[in-house]
Design a protein around this motif. Sequence first.
Motif, short mmCIF file in Angstrom:
data_model
loop_
_atom_site.label_atom_id
_atom_site.label_comp_id
_atom_site.label_asym_id
_atom_site.label_seq_id
_atom_site.Cartn_x
_atom_site.Cartn_y
_atom_site.Cartn_z
N PRO A 3 -37.01 43.71 -10.90
CA PRO A 3 -37.72 44.50 -11.89
C PRO A 3 -36.90 44.63 -13.17
CG PRO A 3 -37.82 45.52 -9.73
CD PRO A 3 -36.89 44.35 -9.61
N PRO A 4 -37.52 44.41 -14.30
CA PRO A 4 -36.79 44.42 -15.57
C PRO A 4 -36.00 45.71 -15.74
CG PRO A 4 -39.03 43.67 -15.89
CD PRO A 4 -38.93 44.13 -14.48
N SER A 5 -34.78 45.56 -16.25
CA SER A 5 -33.88 46.70 -16.32
C SER A 5 -34.35 47.77 -17.28
CB SER A 5 -32.50 46.21 -16.75
OG SER A 5 -32.58 45.57 -17.99
N GLU A 107 -33.25 28.96 -7.02
CA GLU A 107 -33.45 30.20 -7.80
C GLU A 107 -32.76 30.13 -9.16
OE1 GLU A 107 -32.90 33.82 -5.70
OE2 GLU A 107 -34.64 33.37 -4.43
N ASP A 108 -31.61 29.46 -9.23
CA ASP A 108 -30.90 29.36 -10.51
C ASP A 108 -30.93 27.91 -10.96
OD1 ASP A 108 -29.27 29.60 -12.71
OD2 ASP A 108 -27.43 29.98 -11.60
N HIS A 148 -36.09 34.52 -11.17
CA HIS A 148 -35.23 35.09 -10.12
C HIS A 148 -33.92 35.62 -10.70
CE1 HIS A 148 -37.99 33.22 -7.28
NE2 HIS A 148 -37.83 32.08 -7.91
N TYR A 149 -33.82 35.74 -11.99
CA TYR A 149 -32.55 36.15 -12.62
C TYR A 149 -32.21 37.60 -12.24
CZ TYR A 149 -28.94 36.53 -16.20
OH TYR A 149 -27.75 36.69 -16.85
N PRO A 150 -30.95 37.89 -11.97
CA PRO A 150 -30.57 39.26 -11.58
C PRO A 150 -30.44 40.20 -12.79
CG PRO A 150 -28.65 37.84 -11.55
CD PRO A 150 -29.81 36.95 -11.89
N VAL A 306 -37.36 25.55 -10.62
CA VAL A 306 -37.11 26.89 -10.10
C VAL A 306 -38.04 27.16 -8.91
CG1 VAL A 306 -38.74 28.03 -11.69
CG2 VAL A 306 -36.79 29.30 -10.80
N THR A 307 -37.51 27.84 -7.93
CA THR A 307 -38.27 28.15 -6.72
C THR A 307 -39.61 28.80 -7.07
OG1 THR A 307 -36.21 28.52 -5.54
CG2 THR A 307 -38.21 29.41 -4.53
#
Length: 363
Positions: A3-5, A107-108, A148-150, A306-307
């Motif tokens: 979820p976006p920060s 994912e990356d 999928h970026y953290p 990307v997945t």
Amino acid sequence: MTPPSDIVLAADAAPSVAAPTVLLSDRLREPWQIALSQAVRTRSELLSLLNLENHERVPPPRVARDFPLLVPRSYVHRIRPGDPDDPLFRQVWAAASEDSSVNGFTEDAVGDEAARLGPGILQKYRGRALLVTTGACAIHCRYCFRRHYPYSEEPRQLADWEPALQLLAADPTIMEVLLSGGDPLTIPDRRLSELLDRLDAIPHLQRVRIHTRLPVVLPERVTTALIDRLVSGRLQPVVVIHANHSQELQFDAADAIRRLSQPVTVLNQAVLLRGVNDSVEALVELSERLMSLRVLPYYLHQLDRVTGAAEFEVPVEVGKELISELHRRLPGYLVPRYVQEVPGAPHKVPISLAVSSLSDDTP
Ligand code: SF4
């Protein structure tokens, strides 16, 4: 996608259209923030608005829980009703195939983790650095390379950006800073301006490049105040929009991009997407439409693997043939550079033309 920060600060996002959670009163919000809070967020509403009630009555893919449907109403208006093959609908509709694990898709996909210099800052190429300014977007594109970026690990407030700003200030070889995300234009004007002020104060920086899809998907964001701020800073602004199909560049989006491209250099990057723009006609129309809005077609990206995005992949050999045909039909400046992002490479890698293009028999 995590979820976006800062989605609450950036977009005051609501969980559903039917019962939006209004965190600030509309009186305090910009029209674009209200438009974003009213974006379509359920599959049932999108299908209803598009007269597609009979389409795919299956549950959304599991991965869509972390990267759910999100489509601004302005964008919905540009989708052809009753057509499940519409090129804009395909970009936002999560197909069941997203849950499939496909060899080579990760994912990356673009090597972001290896390029991370510190919180919120990536460097892949010499002379440039990229700030991951937010995880928030106005639309969720199913092929997104950062889905999928953290984002939750990245800075939220301006004070959290100090380490990244210090890294930029300490490296005089960096001349251009890219604002990316997520979408940097989901950040409200005041916070965006504060960040730009800090970047203006780093003497060796010359340009700020903003990668954004908002002028295309949420044209309300292109306000006079935003344009004024971009052109009034010390850094030369370059805006790279992201349109994949000429149908995206209609109505209010066309007006907004035209206003933006008068005082600011605007380039476009597209992604080659199966079922969206993988035809000569679609790519010619996209380039012509961009030019009519004073936007140069800059890149055509081969899909980042990307997945979840495998269904959009177009074979490279097909892409080469398409570009070869574009060269036959368009002036060179309207043919985008067909490139691929290769993790660890020192620049975007150009994909060379099909050999058949060299034996052109057209006049
Ligand atoms: S706007 Fe860009 S970052 Fe956001 S979901 Fe679409 S491709 Fe990804």
